[in-house]
Each structure stands twice: as C-alpha cells, then as structure tokens.
Design a protein around this motif. Structure first.
Motif, PDB file in Angstrom:
ATOM      1  N   GLU A 298       0.854  -1.184   0.000  1.00 25.92           N
ATOM      2  CA  GLU A 298       0.000   0.000   0.000  1.00 25.92           C
ATOM      3  C   GLU A 298       0.897   1.244   0.000  1.00 25.92           C
ATOM      4  N   TRP A 309      -3.082   0.297  -3.450  1.00 32.23           N
ATOM      5  CA  TRP A 309      -2.237  -0.875  -3.638  1.00 32.23           C
ATOM      6  C   TRP A 309      -1.376  -0.696  -4.875  1.00 32.23           C
ATOM      7  N   ARG A 339       1.429  -1.965   5.121  1.00 34.75           N
ATOM      8  CA  ARG A 339       0.639  -3.183   5.001  1.00 34.75           C
ATOM      9  C   ARG A 339      -0.315  -3.168   6.176  1.00 34.75           C
TER      10      ARG A 339
END
Length: 371
Positions: A298, A309, A339
C-alpha cells in the motif's frame, strides 16, 4: 525506574502530555526543545499583516515548554540546532524548490534531526530513549498508524532509521486528540487548550513569500501542455507544485487547469486537465525500509491522500505500478509504504510514471511532445 527519556518538547499539548505520561509511568524524564529560529528582533517574528508566527519551536513556544517542564519538575534543555537545521532541512528544502520539486521538510526533520541529532544528544546525556508527541504506535520494532485516524502521523516517519526504533517512544499514539487534551486539563498543563501549529516551523508568513525571498525567481509563461498555447504568466517556476490549481493566474478560457509539469531551467510552468496529472505508478529514491515490501504494497503519496495498492516492479531503482490512478504524484514529496496499519518505510518520489496523458511531470522542452 523504567528507564530514562529525553522528550522533544515543542510547546504544544501533544509533547507536553507525552512528558507527563512518561513521568507518571515511572520514567526518568528530561525535556528538550531544539532551537531553530534565527536571531531576530521581536517584530521579525510576525507574519503578513502583523499576525504572530503561529508555529512550534519559536521563543513563545520555548517559554510554554519550559513552563510545562517546571510544572512536572523535570530538567529542560534548550538545544541550539540552528546550524544542523539549516544544513539538514532548510538548504535541501530550498534546493528542492529550485529544481522544481516539492520537498517534505517534516519527514526529513524526523529522520535527520529528531531521530538523528536529538537521539545522539540523548545518548550523550546518558538517557535511554527519545520520545515525541507523534500520533504513531511502536510495538517492538514495528511502527503502526496512530489510533486516531484524523491525527495519525506515521506518514511523516517513513524515514526513521531502523536502528533507532528500539530507542523511540510515542506516548500519545494510542490516544485520540480529544483524550490528549482531557489529560492535559486534568493535569493542569498550561498547553491544554493551545491551538495546533499550522505553519512550517521555519517560515514566518506565507510559503510563497519565503521562497521569493530565498530563491531567484522571475516571471515566465504558463503553457498548455497538450497544445503548446501560452495561457498565462507565472511568478517563477520554482514557486509551483504538481497538481496545483489555485493561484495560477490563467486566462478565463483555461481556468479548469492544473499544474502538470515544471521546467525550472526553461522557466516554464505547464498546465493541463486533471487527467494529465493522474499517474499509474512512481519511481522513488532515498528508499528507507523498516520491513520487507513483498510483491505488493500500500502506497500513500500525500498526508491526506488514502493509500492505494501497488505492484513492486523493482527495488533498485524503486518502481511501483498502482492498481488505480493517483492524482499529483509529486517529485520531492514522500511516499510511505504500508501493510494494513504497519508502516513498512518509504521513499522520496523521483517522478510519477504511466501518466494518463502520456506526459512526464519533470517536463522540459526536450521531453515534451505537443499533440
């Protein structure tokens, strides 16, 4: 005794409560403010229109920080970091704008000053930790987003040296701003109702005025990047940023335009429709990783922009391809990697990639082809 800690105090409520909470938890606490402001007469610390310089790390803020330290009964140090700050923060900041980039001085300050120079100072004083009022959480060697989603500041900490993590404390990261103010009021801290600082700590007044004073800028053409038409005049290419819409001085026929590229050497600012500032990926430099990225990660390219993402196409050089287009992937700004809630590190954005209009944001007369 749980250890000794040097708290970076800005004269605001967050760092004041951090010092209070650490003392209540049984730490040996000392407070420190880093002096960044120059030797100026009092009137010079006012911005435009005579408004006070509403920032952290000013003489007034130092007074407030010392009041809090006295109330808590802890030592307080005023550290002269003017030379360090000029070299590590202000000079690269000005150099960035002069190159047509938009630097992020707050992220750089955390990396090189708070978790660099200040941590070394703490060690010289024989103290175990440095603490700040950032809204971020540390669990072991993992940095997590602050619990308050409106105040989370992990984005600015992507450059934290990995070796520094075990020596950092963030006492308010598990609290909301409302809870922090309530704690300050119950403790009788004089900063309980102090408004938040909005300005860059080294800019008294507006940013454009500061840049005009420090950079050699001159007017030049605003050019439509898709047609090559001159559609207005700018005040100096180094004063603008990718994605900017306000304050461009465009002709009425071209008001729905954004800055889509800067040619500082040629002193040209290119504008275009919003899709010309949408990018499908980015290339990064000055990469700092606190954990592995994996095949996908991310990515957050601005403080208030939601993360997207991205596929990790390569690590050296760092190249990411976004799942969905991102507006104004701006050279010089920070890209933070996550993440979930965990901060994995970040990088300085070198340039946006895969532009929807086929443009390069680091435009020059040699790289731009008009349609």
């Amino acid at each position: 005794m749980r250890g000794s800690v040097l708290v970076a105090m800005s004269g605001g409520v967050d760092s004041s409560v951090s010092a209070y909470l650490l003392k209540e938890a049984g730490y040996e606490v000392a407070g420190a403010m880093m002096r960044f402001w120059p030797d100026l007469p009092p009137m010079s610390l006012e911005g435009e229109g005579g408004r006070a310089w509403e920032s952290c790390c000013t003489p007034d803020a130092a007074y407030e920080a010392r009041r809090v330290a006295d109330l808590l009964g802890i030592p307080f140090y005023l550290l002269d970091y003017r030379e360090v700050f000029e070299e590590a923060i202000i000079a690269p900041f000005l150099e960035g704008y002069a190159r047509g980039r938009t630097p992020n001085p707050c992220a750089r300050c955390n990396t090189f000053v708070k978790f660099g120079a200040l941590l070394r100072q703490a060690r010289r004083l024989g103290l175990d930790y440095v603490a700040t009022g950032h809204y971020v959480r540390r669990e072991g060697e993992a940095l997590l987003r602050g619990l308050d989603p409106q105040k989370d500041q992990s984005y600015f900490l992507w450059g934290t040296p990995k070796e520094a993590l075990p020596h950092l404390l963030f006492p308010v990261g598990h609290l909301t701003k409302k809870e922090v103010r309530q704690i300050a009021e119950r403790a009788g801290l004089p900063t309980a109702k102090k408004p938040e600082s909005q300005n860059l700590c080294f800019v008294a007044g507006d940013l454009k005025g500061f840049l005009k004073e420090r950079l050699k800028v001159r007017p030049g053409p605003l050019v439509d990047a898709l047609t090559g038409e001159v559609v207005g005049e700018h005040e100096g290419a180094g004063l603008y940023t990718l994605g900017q819409r306000k304050g461009l001085g465009l002709r009425k026929s071209h008001l729905e335009r954004y800055v889509v590229g800067l040619d500082v050497e040629g002193n040209v600012v290119y504008v275009g429709p919003k899709e010309a500032a949408l990018f499908g990926g980015m290339e990064g430099e000055e990469v700092n990783l606190l954990a592995g990225l994996g095949e996908e990660v991310e990515v957050q390219v601005r403080y208030r922009t939601p993360p997207v993402w991205a596929k990790v196409e390569s690590l050296n050089p760092l190249r990411l391809r976004f799942r969905s287009p991102v507006f104004a992937v701006t050279p010089g700004q920070s890209a933070a990697f996550y993440r979930g809630e965990r901060l994995l590190g970040g990088a300085v954005i070198r340039r946006g990639l895969y532009n929807l209009a086929g443009l390069d944001p680091t435009l020059t007369k040699d790289t731009l082809t008009f349609s």
